[in-house]
Write a protein that holds these residues in place. Structure first.
Motif, PDB file in Angstrom:
ATOM      1  N   PHE A 145       0.845  -1.187   0.000  1.00 33.57           N
ATOM      2  CA  PHE A 145       0.000   0.000   0.000  1.00 33.57           C
ATOM      3  C   PHE A 145       0.883   1.241   0.000  1.00 33.57           C
ATOM      4  O   PHE A 145       2.112   1.140   0.046  1.00 33.57           O
ATOM      5  N   LEU A 146       0.263   2.402  -0.084  1.00 35.15           N
ATOM      6  CA  LEU A 146       1.004   3.663  -0.116  1.00 35.15           C
ATOM      7  C   LEU A 146       1.804   3.848   1.171  1.00 35.15           C
ATOM      8  O   LEU A 146       1.373   3.450   2.260  1.00 35.15           O
ATOM      9  N   SER A 147       2.949   4.484   1.057  1.00 35.42           N
ATOM     10  CA  SER A 147       3.835   4.678   2.205  1.00 35.42           C
ATOM     11  C   SER A 147       3.253   5.579   3.281  1.00 35.42           C
ATOM     12  O   SER A 147       3.714   5.538   4.418  1.00 35.42           O
ATOM     13  N   VAL A 148       2.260   6.378   2.951  1.00 37.01           N
ATOM     14  CA  VAL A 148       1.688   7.286   3.947  1.00 37.01           C
ATOM     15  C   VAL A 148       0.859   6.558   5.001  1.00 37.01           C
ATOM     16  O   VAL A 148       0.619   7.085   6.075  1.00 37.01           O
ATOM     17  N   TYR A 149       0.444   5.329   4.694  1.00 32.91           N
ATOM     18  CA  TYR A 149      -0.339   4.558   5.661  1.00 32.91           C
ATOM     19  C   TYR A 149       0.580   3.948   6.713  1.00 32.91           C
ATOM     20  O   TYR A 149       1.718   3.595   6.414  1.00 32.91           O
ATOM     21  N   PRO A 150       0.082   3.775   7.937  1.00 32.47           N
ATOM     22  CA  PRO A 150       0.920   3.148   8.972  1.00 32.47           C
ATOM     23  C   PRO A 150       1.128   1.661   8.676  1.00 32.47           C
ATOM     24  O   PRO A 150       0.316   1.024   7.995  1.00 32.47           O
ATOM     25  N   ASP A 151       2.222   1.101   9.202  1.00 34.50           N
ATOM     26  CA  ASP A 151       2.531  -0.315   8.965  1.00 34.50           C
ATOM     27  C   ASP A 151       1.428  -1.237   9.473  1.00 34.50           C
ATOM     28  O   ASP A 151       1.195  -2.304   8.908  1.00 34.50           O
ATOM     29  N   SER A 152       0.739  -0.844  10.517  1.00 34.18           N
ATOM     30  CA  SER A 152      -0.314  -1.683  11.087  1.00 34.18           C
ATOM     31  C   SER A 152      -1.510  -1.839  10.147  1.00 34.18           C
ATOM     32  O   SER A 152      -2.383  -2.665  10.382  1.00 34.18           O
ATOM     33  N   PHE A 153      -1.535  -1.091   9.059  1.00 36.86           N
ATOM     34  CA  PHE A 153      -2.609  -1.170   8.078  1.00 36.86           C
ATOM     35  C   PHE A 153      -2.680  -2.549   7.433  1.00 36.86           C
ATOM     36  O   PHE A 153      -3.710  -2.948   6.923  1.00 36.86           O
ATOM     37  N   VAL A 154      -1.581  -3.309   7.496  1.00 37.51           N
ATOM     38  CA  VAL A 154      -1.541  -4.648   6.908  1.00 37.51           C
ATOM     39  C   VAL A 154      -2.586  -5.566   7.534  1.00 37.51           C
ATOM     40  O   VAL A 154      -3.154  -6.420   6.860  1.00 37.51           O
ATOM     41  N   SER A 155      -2.878  -5.381   8.808  1.00 37.93           N
ATOM     42  CA  SER A 155      -3.842  -6.264   9.474  1.00 37.93           C
ATOM     43  C   SER A 155      -5.259  -5.723   9.476  1.00 37.93           C
ATOM     44  O   SER A 155      -6.192  -6.453   9.792  1.00 37.93           O
ATOM     45  N   SER A 156      -5.444  -4.468   9.092  1.00 40.57           N
ATOM     46  CA  SER A 156      -6.783  -3.888   9.195  1.00 40.57           C
ATOM     47  C   SER A 156      -7.611  -4.009   7.914  1.00 40.57           C
ATOM     48  O   SER A 156      -8.827  -3.928   7.976  1.00 40.57           O
ATOM     49  N   ASP A 157      -6.985  -4.198   6.769  1.00 36.16           N
ATOM     50  CA  ASP A 157      -7.744  -4.290   5.522  1.00 36.16           C
ATOM     51  C   ASP A 157      -7.166  -5.394   4.649  1.00 36.16           C
ATOM     52  O   ASP A 157      -6.086  -5.248   4.081  1.00 36.16           O
ATOM     53  N   SER A 158      -7.888  -6.486   4.513  1.00 32.43           N
ATOM     54  CA  SER A 158      -7.379  -7.645   3.771  1.00 32.43           C
ATOM     55  C   SER A 158      -7.338  -7.409   2.262  1.00 32.43           C
ATOM     56  O   SER A 158      -6.702  -8.185   1.541  1.00 32.43           O
ATOM     57  N   ALA A 159      -7.971  -6.376   1.764  1.00 35.91           N
ATOM     58  CA  ALA A 159      -7.951  -6.120   0.326  1.00 35.91           C
ATOM     59  C   ALA A 159      -6.536  -5.787  -0.169  1.00 35.91           C
ATOM     60  O   ALA A 159      -6.221  -6.009  -1.335  1.00 35.91           O
ATOM     61  N   TYR A 160      -5.672  -5.276   0.698  1.00 33.05           N
ATOM     62  CA  TYR A 160      -4.307  -4.909   0.324  1.00 33.05           C
ATOM     63  C   TYR A 160      -3.328  -6.074   0.458  1.00 33.05           C
ATOM     64  O   TYR A 160      -2.180  -5.959   0.062  1.00 33.05           O
ATOM     65  N   GLN A 161      -3.770  -7.187   1.008  1.00 34.49           N
ATOM     66  CA  GLN A 161      -2.900  -8.332   1.212  1.00 34.49           C
ATOM     67  C   GLN A 161      -2.659  -9.049  -0.111  1.00 34.49           C
ATOM     68  O   GLN A 161      -3.592  -9.389  -0.828  1.00 34.49           O
ATOM     69  N   VAL A 162      -1.382  -9.283  -0.424  1.00 36.50           N
ATOM     70  CA  VAL A 162      -1.024  -9.963  -1.667  1.00 36.50           C
ATOM     71  C   VAL A 162      -0.474 -11.361  -1.415  1.00 36.50           C
ATOM     72  O   VAL A 162      -0.416 -12.183  -2.327  1.00 36.50           O
TER      73      VAL A 162
END
Length: 143
Positions: A68-85
């Motif tokens: 995801f974009l660098s402006v988002y916090p690292d913890s964003f990985v667990s909050s939205d599964s749509a960004y998980q590759v």
């Protein structure tokens, strides 16, 4: 129906629920979480690896990578599964820190090298493009 016994009964039920919640929170083991972020060469995107593991009561370990974009916090990985590759079981304990490995090949191209534990069951879930559709993803499986 009288109001006073109803209110007292309702208060007792709420108090029991709160006490039960506190007990469960105090006695339940939390899973260990580790985050590793790797920024793209231009710094616009980042790939973040989240490892969630626990030894008790059941031994488990899962790796997840999101882009995801660098402006988002690292913890964003667990909050939205749509960004998980990438989502899959961890590598063997001896190789767990090395895999999956994230390498940016260009500003919009990333390579993920993974080594699933033999006999882990389900194969990892792999996506060829990220949510933005701007980052190409290549996967390399290591035995």
């Amino acid at each position: 129906m009288k109001a006073k016994p109803f209110i007292v009964g309702f208060f007792c039920v709420v108090l029991a629920l709160v006490a039960g919640s506190i007990y469960l929170a105090a006695t339940t083991d939390r899973a260990d979480k580790a985050l590793v972020a790797v920024a793209s060469p231009d710094g616009k995107y980042k790939a973040v690896r989240l490892t969630v593991s626990n030894d008790t009561p059941v031994n488990f370990c899962v790796d997840t990578i999101a882009i995801f974009l660098s402006v988002y916090p690292d913890s964003f990985v667990s909050s939205d599964s749509a960004y998980q590759v990438y989502t899959g079981p961890c590598a063997t304990p001896a190789r767990r820190n090395a895999f999956p490995k994230i390498e940016w090949l260009a500003n919009n191209k990333v390579r993920i090298t993974y080594a699933p534990e033999p006999g882990a069951g389900k194969p990892p879930r792999l996506k060829e493009r990220d949510m933005s559709l701007f980052v190409d993803i290549a996967y390399v499986k290591v035995e």
